[in-house]
Write an enzyme that holds these catalytic residues in place. Structure first.
Site, mmCIF file in Angstrom:
data_model
loop_
_atom_site.group_PDB
_atom_site.id
_atom_site.type_symbol
_atom_site.label_atom_id
_atom_site.label_comp_id
_atom_site.label_asym_id
_atom_site.label_seq_id
_atom_site.Cartn_x
_atom_site.Cartn_y
_atom_site.Cartn_z
ATOM 1 N N CYS A 93 0.811 -1.221 0.000
ATOM 2 C CA CYS A 93 0.000 0.000 0.000
ATOM 3 C C CYS A 93 0.846 1.273 0.000
ATOM 4 O O CYS A 93 0.330 2.354 -0.294
ATOM 5 C CB CYS A 93 -0.971 -0.020 1.171
ATOM 6 S SG CYS A 93 -2.124 -1.399 1.047
ATOM 7 N N HIS A 140 -3.502 7.101 1.758
ATOM 8 C CA HIS A 140 -3.859 5.750 1.324
ATOM 9 C C HIS A 140 -5.212 5.395 1.942
ATOM 10 O O HIS A 140 -5.490 5.722 3.090
ATOM 11 C CB HIS A 140 -2.782 4.772 1.791
ATOM 12 C CG HIS A 140 -3.186 3.346 1.635
ATOM 13 N ND1 HIS A 140 -3.589 2.825 0.430
ATOM 14 C CD2 HIS A 140 -3.276 2.327 2.537
ATOM 15 C CE1 HIS A 140 -3.897 1.550 0.588
ATOM 16 N NE2 HIS A 140 -3.719 1.224 1.855
ATOM 17 N N ASN A 186 -9.989 -0.737 -0.670
ATOM 18 C CA ASN A 186 -8.536 -0.575 -0.668
ATOM 19 C C ASN A 186 -7.987 -1.195 -1.959
ATOM 20 O O ASN A 186 -7.964 -2.411 -2.096
ATOM 21 C CB ASN A 186 -7.964 -1.275 0.575
ATOM 22 C CG ASN A 186 -6.456 -1.125 0.689
ATOM 23 O OD1 ASN A 186 -5.792 -0.687 -0.251
ATOM 24 N ND2 ASN A 186 -5.910 -1.516 1.823
HETATM 25 O O1 UT7 Z 1 -3.672 -1.139 3.456
HETATM 26 C C1 UT7 Z 1 -2.872 -1.459 4.550
HETATM 27 C C2 UT7 Z 1 -3.262 -2.631 5.179
HETATM 28 N N1 UT7 Z 1 -4.497 -2.834 5.819
HETATM 29 C C3 UT7 Z 1 -5.048 -2.059 6.766
HETATM 30 O O2 UT7 Z 1 -4.662 -0.967 7.024
HETATM 31 C C4 UT7 Z 1 -6.200 -2.664 7.522
HETATM 32 C C5 UT7 Z 1 -6.064 -2.419 9.003
HETATM 33 N N2 UT7 Z 1 -7.073 -3.072 9.792
HETATM 34 C C6 UT7 Z 1 -8.377 -2.771 9.728
HETATM 35 O O3 UT7 Z 1 -8.791 -1.938 8.954
HETATM 36 C C7 UT7 Z 1 -9.330 -3.425 10.709
HETATM 37 O O4 UT7 Z 1 -8.568 -4.122 11.673
HETATM 38 C C8 UT7 Z 1 -10.342 -4.395 10.047
HETATM 39 C C9 UT7 Z 1 -11.331 -3.615 9.225
HETATM 40 C C10 UT7 Z 1 -9.599 -5.405 9.168
HETATM 41 C C11 UT7 Z 1 -11.115 -5.145 11.114
HETATM 42 O O5 UT7 Z 1 -11.772 -4.227 11.970
HETATM 43 P P1 UT7 Z 1 -11.632 -4.380 13.548
HETATM 44 O O6 UT7 Z 1 -12.443 -3.320 14.136
HETATM 45 O O7 UT7 Z 1 -10.171 -4.415 13.887
HETATM 46 O O8 UT7 Z 1 -12.325 -5.777 13.800
HETATM 47 P P2 UT7 Z 1 -11.732 -7.048 14.525
HETATM 48 O O9 UT7 Z 1 -10.757 -7.750 13.653
HETATM 49 O O10 UT7 Z 1 -11.322 -6.691 15.925
HETATM 50 O O11 UT7 Z 1 -13.047 -7.925 14.653
HETATM 51 C C12 UT7 Z 1 -14.146 -7.526 15.471
HETATM 52 C C13 UT7 Z 1 -15.272 -8.513 15.283
HETATM 53 C C14 UT7 Z 1 -14.811 -9.976 15.399
HETATM 54 O O12 UT7 Z 1 -15.848 -10.701 16.013
HETATM 55 P P3 UT7 Z 1 -15.789 -11.077 17.582
HETATM 56 O O13 UT7 Z 1 -14.528 -11.862 17.755
HETATM 57 O O14 UT7 Z 1 -15.759 -9.758 18.297
HETATM 58 O O15 UT7 Z 1 -17.036 -11.847 17.773
HETATM 59 C C15 UT7 Z 1 -14.681 -10.406 13.965
HETATM 60 O O16 UT7 Z 1 -14.853 -11.782 13.809
HETATM 61 O O17 UT7 Z 1 -15.802 -8.363 13.965
HETATM 62 C C16 UT7 Z 1 -15.819 -9.651 13.328
HETATM 63 N N3 UT7 Z 1 -15.650 -9.440 11.897
HETATM 64 C C17 UT7 Z 1 -16.682 -9.229 11.062
HETATM 65 N N4 UT7 Z 1 -18.010 -9.170 11.280
HETATM 66 C C18 UT7 Z 1 -18.774 -8.941 10.209
HETATM 67 C C19 UT7 Z 1 -14.484 -9.404 11.191
HETATM 68 N N5 UT7 Z 1 -14.757 -9.183 9.892
HETATM 69 C C20 UT7 Z 1 -16.105 -9.077 9.793
HETATM 70 C C21 UT7 Z 1 -16.979 -8.852 8.718
HETATM 71 N N6 UT7 Z 1 -18.296 -8.793 8.978
HETATM 72 N N7 UT7 Z 1 -16.532 -8.683 7.459
#
Ligand code: UT7
Length: 332
Positions: free
Chosen positions: A116, A257, A287
């Site tokens: 990225c 980005h 993204n």
């Molecule tokens: O481009 C450079 C690289 N990438 C980035 O910069 C991405 C950086 N990271 C992020 O943007 C975020 O961490 C994500 C968008 C990937 C995830 O968001 P988050 O707020 O960190 O969620 P999380 O991974 O802590 O997950 C929270 C909950 C989990 O459920 P439990 O364990 O709380 O029951 C996940 O299983 O959300 C769940 N979850 C989803 N639920 C519905 C994860 N993905 C999804 C989904 N739909 N697509």
């Protein structure tokens, strides 16, 4: 300010494939919902390339837009840098494929892998190429077909990315005129484990086992990357502001980005920049990895928010970890 690097951006262009995958479409593929995706990422939809389209096809379209905008013939180019993590194949480089199909006879080029941060690194590299020796024109393309390396059974990653390409033409600036004003880039390889595509290289060549174990897809520990991104986007940008005696309010536009709307908002807050001076178009494209910054710049120019003479700051963080920012006086 003077232009210590003698490099300016003279034309831009972008291209996204016509196919659109909405959050509602994804609800039918994995256990997710529009509200979660929108609230946690800011994404509504992303463009997805048709099966017979590869990264060089997207890159070529963006390249043609740039050349037309500047009224140039492909043979006017001295070099082509394709920033991508989804090359058509590992070799030949996608830059070679683009050079050939564009008809850029006499140009050289290479692919740049910085995920990225690729486009920001590509701009720095191009600026240094054109700053040395006789006047030159370097085409920097950010292009990725992320849909080819996404696991559409992994809801934590497949909702994030889209396909697209964007490009800038970087040319030698006249002495005394402004263009690239400053840049900062850095890598922290200790973060490599948190965002990667494990197989397909010399460490883990393709095999039945790597395919069965889904190792040819993006693997991400989202929260780790999120924390790094929030810290580094602000830090890289802050270094440039401080070094140039600027405050957030002195910059006309921040073009970051587009990985997550929350990361962008946190960056703007840390820099004390109101959101009306930040380009956010992640809702439309998701993204697109190396393509986010040129696609966001295209939106900024088309909407009249970025005009000649403006001070613009690009900032990115990505797999590697990689991070960088550059400060430009806009010249096109
Ligand atoms: O481009 C450079 C690289 N990438 C980035 O910069 C991405 C950086 N990271 C992020 O943007 C975020 O961490 C994500 C968008 C990937 C995830 O968001 P988050 O707020 O960190 O969620 P999380 O991974 O802590 O997950 C929270 C909950 C989990 O459920 P439990 O364990 O709380 O029951 C996940 O299983 O959300 C769940 N979850 C989803 N639920 C519905 C994860 N993905 C999804 C989904 N739909 N697509």
């Amino acid at each position: 300010m003077t232009n210590p690097y003698r490099a300016k951006i003279t034309a831009i262009g972008g291209y996204v494939p016509p196919g659109v995958l909405t959050n509602h479409d994804l609800e039918k593929i994995v256990e997710t919902n529009d509200q979660w995706i929108l609230e946690r990422t800011g994404i509504r939809e992303r463009h997805i390339a048709a099966k017979d389209i590869a990264t060089s096809d997207l890159a070529l379209e963006a390249a043609r837009v740039v050349l037309a905008a500047r009224g140039l013939d492909p043979t006017d180019l001295h070099a082509i840098i394709v920033c991508t993590v989804t090359p058509d194949m590992l070799f030949p480089a996608t830059a070679c494929l683009v050079q050939d199909r564009l008809g850029a006879h006499g140009a050289w080029g290479f692919d740049l892998i910085a995920a990225c941060s690729g486009f920001v690194y590509g701009l720095t590299t191009a600026a240094h190429l054109v700053s040395s020796g006789p006047p030159k024109k370097v085409l920097v393309i950010g292009a990725d077909t992320m849909s080819r390396i996404l696991d559409y059974t992994d809801r934590a990653t497949c909702i994030l990315f889209g396909d697209g390409a964007g490009a800038f033409l970087v040319e030698t600036a006249e002495a005394g005129s402004e263009g690239l004003l400053d840049f900062v880039n850095e890598v922290d390889g200790s973060g490599g484990q948190f965002l990667k595509m494990p197989a397909g290289g010399s460490r883990m060549p393709a095999s039945r086992e790597t395919v069965d174990a889904r190792q040819h897809f993006v693997h991400q520990e989202g929260q780790q990357v999120f924390k790094y991104a929030v810290r580094k986007m602000a830090e890289m940008s802050g270094i440039l502001l401080e070094r140039n005696g600027l405050r957030g309010e002195d910059v006309k536009l921040l073009i970051p980005h587009q990985a997550n709307r929350r990361i962008i908002e946190a960056t703007a807050k840390a820099l004390d920049m109101p959101l009306d001076r930040v380009i956010i178009n992640i809702d439309k494209f998701g993204n697109t990895t190396a393509a986010t910054i040129p696609l966001a710049t295209r939106d900024a120019v088309e909407s009249g928010r970025l005009v000649k003479g403006d001070l613009v700051l690009f900032a990115a963080v990505g797999a590697g970890y990689t991070a960088g920012a550059s400060l430009w006086r806009w010249q096109c």
